[in-house]
Design an enzyme around this catalytic site. Structure first.
Site, short mmCIF file in Angstrom:
data_model
loop_
_atom_site.label_atom_id
_atom_site.label_comp_id
_atom_site.label_asym_id
_atom_site.label_seq_id
_atom_site.Cartn_x
_atom_site.Cartn_y
_atom_site.Cartn_z
N HIS A 165 3.84 13.41 -3.34
CA HIS A 165 2.39 13.22 -3.37
C HIS A 165 1.86 12.59 -2.08
O HIS A 165 0.66 12.60 -1.83
CB HIS A 165 2.02 12.32 -4.56
N ASP A 373 -3.61 9.55 4.15
CA ASP A 373 -3.54 9.69 2.70
C ASP A 373 -2.98 11.07 2.38
O ASP A 373 -3.40 12.05 2.99
CB ASP A 373 -4.97 9.56 2.11
#
Ligand code: ADP
Ligand code: G6P
Length: 475
Positions: A165, A373
């Site tokens: 992720h 991110d």
């Protein structure tokens, strides 16, 4: 001992989708844990006969949890030493900073690596115990990169997927890692390795060729007599669910009430982050403070709501960040606020989905400016919640979501002047222009939602297609 129930789909993630918390009346209750991984997988698995193997938080013996929305919860216990050395240590003070451009210095300790191996073995054994013969096991994220390899040793009959992720770093950074070869080999136990972005697959292929000497392209890697496939599968949200929630009359009324409580300003800016140094909170506050000082933004017309839910609170870098953020919020409010009119409304509480949706509805500008991110689902949630196509998204180029949400006000958060300029542009956006951008982004998210993500990943992993059919018909 009761017989272990087995599932055809097993998700293995460090964290279970629920967390214990104490209700206002003192009773113990379970709530959805904040964080992108849980937000992505929780709506997807609802009503699917799957087992989720994970840690329930805390260091006691593994609690026996009831099924949540039809998904079995299989807890893996961590003791105090595992928590310190595996979760807070190798996962969150070595890998997390290393994978996020080393915006904080990663730390390397041999004891942490030992704990990481030990805990990964425990997760692999737990998954091996609950997976049906020939079943599919989907391992998630950086805490568990050795699990695919360990699981293959235990259960060669399984199909094993791995999804990361977070970003996968460029070779120059990854090469720092003392146990880099073992980590890569662990991931290669999977049949399919999914990343958020194509750049990450490319980084991985380069590293595998360089460190392990294996034949690798950006799509396939030869390992012994197997082929491991790799690719980009950008994760998403349950777009329809967020849109339905945000459009509900009670949420619309709650948003109106929130705006009133904020003093009915002309502009509301919102940020929602875990309190993490990757999120660029300090840079954002600095930009805001300079705009207040120069008079470009005035407290009465504009308010900033910063939600920053504490995270990984015993890790030193997180403690330091929280202190610095809170000092800065105090300084800015002291300098620019008025009685009853703070410049920044600062909230550290976890909110339920309804309150989050109301906050998104009230925000004229959503400022999502991480330094790095993997994806950033908050940005996607905001877009999905703007059911009237109004509002502006200020989005960092270094968030994975920037590759998809091209119509956002994209910004380099390291460049303070650009951050200020783009924040002002978002605040002053003409409604027609903002509406066009929002419409395009919403249309994208309706096509590329969490189910589309799961379908594309799982159909690549599960060649028989039976699981994908089952997931599509559930929920
Ligand atoms: P990360 O995974 O790094 O935390 P993401 O933006 O991808 O970042 O995901 C964060 C998730 O956590 C989102 O689904 C968001 O709604 C949720 N979240 C963030 N802050 C809160 C909060 N204060 N209360 C409840 N959920 C939150
Ligand atoms: C990110 C990670 C997840 C993690 C989440 C919350 O989204 O990719 O794996 O669960 O942050 O962090 P936490 O440390 O509370 O699990």
């Amino acid at each position: 001992m009761p017989e272990m129930r087995q599932s055809s789909l097993v998700v293995v993630a460090n964290r279970l989708p629920i967390d214990d918390s104490v209700a206002p009346d003192g009773a113990c209750e379970w709530r959805r844990s904040p964080g992108g991984l849980v937000s992505a997988l929780h709506p997807l698995l609802r009503h699917t006969p799957a087992t989720w193997v994970g840690w329930a938080g805390g260091t006691g013996p593994a609690p026996d949890l009831p099924d949540v929305d039809g998904v079995r919860m299989h807890t893996v216990p961590l003791d105090a030493q595992d928590l310190r050395d595996h979760y807070e240590g190798f996962a969150n003070a070595t890998l997390w900073p290393l994978y996020h451009d080393a915006v904080e210095q990663p730390e390397y300790h041999r004891r942490w690596w030992e704990a990481y191996q030990r805990v990964n073995q425990r997760f692999a054994e737990a998954a091996a115990g609950v997976a049906e013969p020939g079943g599919l096991v989907w391992v998630q994220d950086y805490h568990l990169q050795l699990v695919p390899g360990m699981l293959r040793e235990l259960r060669p009959d399984l199909r094993i997927g791995f999804f990361l992720h977070v970003p996968f770093p460029p070779p120059e950074l990854f090469m720092q890692l003392p146990r880099r070869a073992e980590l890569l080999r662990g991931m290669l136990g999977a049949d399919l390795i999914g990343f958020q972005r194509a750049q990450a697959s490319h980084n991985f292929a380069q590293l595998v060729a360089k460190v392990l000497g294996l034949p690798a392209t950006d799509r396939r890697i030869g390992v012994d007599d197997r082929v491991v496939r790799i690719g980009a599968y950008p994760v998403s949200i349950d777009t329809a669910e967020m849109a339905a929630l945000a459009g509900r009359p009670d949420v619309t009324a709650r948003a109106r009430r929130l705006r009133h409580d904020l003093g009915d300003p002309e502009h509301v800016i919102l940020s929602v982050d875990r309190m993490d140094y990757t999120k660029g909170i300090e840079q954002r506050l600095k930009a805001y403070s300079e705009l207040l000082a120069s008079g470009d933004v005035k407290v009465r017309d504009t308010v900033l709501v910063q939600v920053a839910v504490p995270s990984r609170e015993r890790v030193a870098q997180y403690q330091i960040l929280r202190e610095r953020v809170e000092r800065e919020v105090g300084r800015i409010n002291g300098e620019f606020g008025r009685v009853g009119e703070p410049a920044i409304h600062y909230l550290t509480q976890p909110f339920d989905r309804t309150e989050l949706a109301a906050l998104y509805r009230v925000a004229d500008v959503m400022a999502v400016t991480p330094l790095r991110d993997g994806m950033n689902l908050v940005a996607k949630e905001y877009v999905a919640a703007r059911v009237d196509d109004s509002g502006a998204l200020l989005l960092s180029e270094f968030a994975g979501s920037a590759a998809e949400l091209e119509q956002a006000y994209l910004v380099n958060p390291h460049d303070l002047e650009e951050l200020k300029r783009m924040l002002l542009s978002a605040l002053r956006a003409a409604p027609e222009d903002a509406g066009e951008r929002m419409r395009a982004m919403r249309a994208h998210l309706h096509r590329h939602d969490i189910r589309a993500w799961a379908r594309s990943y799982l159909s690549a992993l599960d060649e028989t297609g039976s699981l994908v059919r089952r997931l599509s018909s559930s929920g």
